[in-house]
Enzyme design. Sequence first.
Site, PDB file in Angstrom:
ATOM      1  N   ASP A   1      36.055   4.775  52.998  1.00 41.58           N
ATOM      2  CA  ASP A   1      35.354   6.033  53.191  1.00 41.58           C
ATOM      3  C   ASP A   1      36.319   7.111  53.649  1.00 41.58           C
ATOM      4  OD1 ASP A   1      35.497   6.000  56.211  1.00 41.58           O
ATOM      5  OD2 ASP A   1      34.409   4.130  55.876  1.00 41.58           O
TER       6      ASP A   1
ATOM      7  N   GLU B   1      57.663 -14.219  32.799  1.00 38.06           N
ATOM      8  CA  GLU B   1      56.810 -13.358  33.635  1.00 38.06           C
ATOM      9  C   GLU B   1      57.632 -12.594  34.666  1.00 38.06           C
ATOM     10  OE1 GLU B   1      52.431 -15.479  33.812  1.00 38.06           O
ATOM     11  OE2 GLU B   1      54.092 -16.479  34.814  1.00 38.06           O
TER      12      GLU B   1
END
Length: 729
Positions: free
Chosen positions: A532, A612
């Site tokens: 928030d 990877e």
Amino acid sequence: MSIIFMEQDKIFTLHTKDATYQMKVDRFGFLLHLYYGRRTGGTMDYLLQFADRGFSGNPNDVGDDRTYSMDALPQELPCQGTGDYRSPAVIIKNADGSYGCDFRYKSHRISKGKYKIPGLPAVYAGEDEADTLEIDLEDPVTKVKITLLYGVIADLNIITRSARIQNGGREKIYLKKAQAACLDFINGEYDLICFYGRHAMERNMQRTPAVHGAQIIESRRGTSSHQYNPMMILAGRETTEDAGSCYAMSFVYSGSFKGEVEKDQYNQTRMLLGLSDELFSYPLSEGEVFHVPEVVFTYSGCGLAKLSQNLHVCFRTHLCRGKYQTSVRPILLNSWEAAYFDFDGDSIYRLAKEAAELGVEMLVLDDGWFGKRYDDNRGLGDWYVNEKKLGEPLSSLIQKINDLGLKFGIWFEPESVNEDSDLFREHPDWALAIPGRRPVRGRNQLVLDFSRKEVVDYLFKEICKVLDQGNIEYVKFDMNRSLSDCYSHDTNDQGKVYYDYMIGLYDFLERLVQRYPNLLLEGCSGGGGRFDAGMLYYSPQIWCSDNTDALDRISIQYGTSFGYPVSAVGSHVSAVPNHQTGRITPFYTRGVIAMAGTFGYELDPKQLSEEEKLELKEQISEYKRYAPLIQNGLYYRLTNPFEEEVGAWAFVSEDGKEALLNAVVLKVHGNMIVNYVRLKGLTRHCMYREEKSGMLYASDALMEAGIPLPVQMGDYQAYQMHFVRADQD
Ligand code: GLA
């Protein structure tokens, strides 16, 4: 000056660059709302219409004028007791036990700069960037005063509102409801857009018609919550990303809240946002003042993209603070999904070493390094380093990690305590619990009573002792349960505990950022349970979700983007099968999705293949290249992943010179159709070169016809294309 007061008509006009907000003190002293929308001149009190309204009450002082009813008039501060039966912004229980209140205009002040709110987070602005309007209202009977505060940051199209409530009477009163913001729309058909969810699946976007009756979003959990975000949008029924009117309200507060949208009997729509009134009954003795946390408003007349961008820019530049406010954040590797509780100093060092070799810039030691925290059932509250587990002092581990060229960060959860901890054994009354009742447990832990200063002081001291042990440059500030058992030993008024808890938490955070100005704070609450605007005042980034599944993250980050900037979104590449969903997604796709945030990793590089690892290195250098554009560019949602087969978004530099398109094909099918993604925000009538292919495209073609995504085998293929305006070649 963006605020104008017309003495004769008693009309206040607030202008931002593209919007106008207007209100009026009427002949009875009521503060009526006139208008909020596209920028306009003139006065709009002609909009107020009066008619005899059966069963709608008339204030006594209007005499026999039965056309004047607060039940029908648009207001700035509707309150219980005036004959308005819609949802009120304020309810007060007076000393005599009655609930009547009646606030009338007394005075006002207009000043340069933006008001501040003691003890609470708020948008800030320089003297020349903003103006403040304070309007004093008073109840003539009880002498309670409410000062409405309006902050106008014209260039950002932002208006903020807060309120100061003072008991001007002699005896104790109780605030029963305190909403920071009210918008009354006298006409129009609207949709309510809000963001609901659950742990590991936060901020799903929901758009529904605002119909007769009230629609409520609320957190009663003492935190802003995973379940509903304290931010809501009211949009015209026809409003899209690119066209139409819309209004956002975002609450700068991290505790329980309530948002309401009510369409009334006259087809008027009221939108309210503020504190939840459940478990709220705030006492005010003579002279005492209560500060209502602020709400940020913005309006866009050209669709939701602009509405979000207004909030993004405001939060990034006028709410977040500190060293990392606008600068690119270090790429981190977090130990949580790599090791959970299963580590020692050596394995953390090994993790750091491999991370450093791959180009990662910071190692974050997550949960499990303190007290007897061998699993998530014990140890919270005991903020001393478990040197036995680490096999060395924290200072030496940090030094070794720094010597690898990595920064070091650490995890805390200051507000929680396990019953199995030294802290709880010593201070059982420091946890929220109702005497005589056994408290509700969440993740097998209780919540410390942050409404008590001694509790906050103690934790601050202990946590500083850890932070002072070495060069700690980042803290993940977690909170892993909802509050319950609302009872503090410090007061007889338990209706104040949740609010005071937040004041205590903000005090803690403020002390932390003041004492360690270079520290990067990342908020967290089981992922995005306290995502928030309040937290953004202290921590410029927040872990967006405990769900690191790339596919789910597309929709979580989509919802989050309506109210919050990408610079605030904690987002990491994790291992597959994903630990929350079991889904396998390509490494490249995970990278593209994590780049829509503060980039990092949540995996053990040792488990990666050589191929990877090469990809990871490449990913890091790509991210670094684009990071300033990602962090500070304008964000565009290009598709709705809830409805379309492609998730796509773009970052466009403010000057339009470059754009980064990101797209993920959500579903693969046999004999696949071609998906086209339309860009947004490019400079019209220009050519753009796509860097990898070297192809030149007309900006209008990219925005009108779109760009085809290659047809490829395999689920969840992702594409990233960087377009540079050709006039720069
Ligand atoms: C929460 C956080 C996770 C991790 C754990 C540690 O769930 O969201 O990222 O830090 O706590 O216990």
